[in-house]
Design an enzyme around this catalytic site. Structure first.
Site, PDB file in Angstrom:
ATOM      1  N   LYS A  15      32.806  45.966  32.500  1.00 41.85           N
ATOM      2  CA  LYS A  15      32.873  45.161  33.726  1.00 41.85           C
ATOM      3  C   LYS A  15      34.084  44.236  33.715  1.00 41.85           C
ATOM      4  CE  LYS A  15      28.943  43.138  33.254  1.00 41.85           C
ATOM      5  NZ  LYS A  15      28.505  43.801  31.978  1.00 41.85           N
ATOM      6  N   THR A  16      34.331  43.598  32.551  1.00 43.49           N
ATOM      7  CA  THR A  16      35.430  42.628  32.503  1.00 43.49           C
ATOM      8  C   THR A  16      36.773  43.315  32.696  1.00 43.49           C
ATOM      9  OG1 THR A  16      34.182  41.141  31.070  1.00 43.49           O
ATOM     10  CG2 THR A  16      36.565  40.875  31.082  1.00 43.49           C
ATOM     11  N   VAL A  17      36.956  44.453  32.034  1.00 47.21           N
ATOM     12  CA  VAL A  17      38.224  45.177  32.171  1.00 47.21           C
ATOM     13  C   VAL A  17      38.407  45.614  33.615  1.00 47.21           C
ATOM     14  CG1 VAL A  17      39.477  47.269  31.471  1.00 47.21           C
ATOM     15  CG2 VAL A  17      38.283  45.871  29.752  1.00 47.21           C
ATOM     16  N   LYS A  32      33.690  34.090  36.178  1.00 46.33           N
ATOM     17  CA  LYS A  32      32.536  34.476  35.358  1.00 46.33           C
ATOM     18  C   LYS A  32      31.594  33.286  35.385  1.00 46.33           C
ATOM     19  CE  LYS A  32      30.458  36.834  31.819  1.00 46.33           C
ATOM     20  NZ  LYS A  32      30.155  38.275  31.702  1.00 46.33           N
ATOM     21  N   ALA A 101      26.633  39.104  34.140  1.00 43.02           N
ATOM     22  CA  ALA A 101      26.515  39.251  32.683  1.00 43.02           C
ATOM     23  C   ALA A 101      25.533  40.389  32.443  1.00 43.02           C
ATOM     24  CB  ALA A 101      26.003  37.968  32.042  1.00 43.02           C
TER      25      ALA A 101
END
Ligand SMILES: Nc1ncnc2c1ncn2[C@@H]1O[C@H](COP(=O)(O)OP(=O)(O)OP(=O)(O)O)[C@@H](O)[C@H]1O
Ligand SMILES: C[C@H](N)[C@H](N)CCCCCC(=O)O
Ligand SMILES: [Mg+2]
Length: 213
Positions: A15-17, A32, A101
């Site tokens: 998800k972060t990438v 975030k 998250a």
């Protein structure tokens, strides 16, 4: 306000990438809201590194919790209760990419799930999903959980090696758009990610991003 919420079928699936690449492609901002786990690089730090965005486009977390666990547990471990009123979308003139998250049914408290906040925020949701065996069930379950809360699923962003039939059948049963597929990059650099993202997703795939009533 425009933008997207990025969730996924699991923790650790990319998800972060994906969010960093999307925020960069939109010339947007990244947020975030709740960071659980502070050992090593946080998601916001990773997004800053990978998005190519200036520091002021990476908005501060509402909660930074030490325990790498479900947010409800990480908060309790510090004697904190996550307050949904502290999770209002931050004001920004840029398209906002909000990363959850783990997956959508991760608890923020013992009475509130991330998906409930997604419904409150009203931004369209992008679901990140693996392409590997097991993803059909996980992805359709996540879609069902989102849709039953009236959340608009903008589409599924697949991450991993091509799996045409799984990607197709998920879109069919889930009645969602296949936004594209980001491969795993051997060298995860900002430039390689931006190139791969541009090759994987049509620019107009993320044009809308309006809050829905
Ligand atoms: N497309 C990709 N190519 C190469 N490595 C990737 C890619 N996507 C994710 N990774 C790597 O996989 C690991 C997990 O990715 P990431 O941190 O984005 O997961 P996540 O879904 O955001 O996890 P969390 O639920 O903890 O926020 C990281 O080490 C990341 O660098
Ligand atoms: C610690 C991890 N990296 C994430 N920040 C939080 C993942 C919560 C997952 C909860 C669960 O589904 O069991
Ligand atoms: Mg992440």
């Amino acid at each position: 306000m425009t933008g997207f919420i990025v969730t996924g079928t699991d923790t650790g699936i990319g998800k972060t990438v994906f969010s960093a690449a999307l925020a960069g492609a939109l010339d947007g901002a990244y947020w975030k809201p709740v960071q659980a786990g502070l050992e090593g690089e946080t998601d916001a730090q990773a997004a800053r590194r990978l998005s190519g965005l200036a520091a002021d486009r990476i908005l501060p977390e509402a909660y930074r919790l030490a325990l790498p666990a479900s947010p409800h547990r990480a908060a309790e471990a510090e004697g904190v209760t996550i307050d949904p009123d502290a999770l209002a979308l931050p004001a920004t003139p840029h398209p906002l990419v909000v990363e959850g998250a783990g997956g959508p049914l991760v608890p923020l408290t013992r009475r509130l799930l991330f998906a409930d906040m997604f419904a409150t925020w009203g931004l369209p949701v992008i679901l990140c999903a693996r392409t590997s065996l097991g993803t059909i069930n996980h992805t359709l379950l996540a879609i069902e959980a989102l849709k039953r809360r009236g959340i608009f699923v903008h589409g599924v962003a697949f991450i991993g090696a091509a799996n045409e039939d799984s990607e197709h059948i998920i879109a069919e049963f889930g009645a969602v758009r296949r936004l594209g597929r980001l491969p795993h990059l051997a060298a995860l650099t900002p430039a390689a990610l931006a190139t791969a993202f541009a090759e994987a997703f049509r620019r107009d795939a993320f044009a809308s991003g309006e809050i829905r009533p």
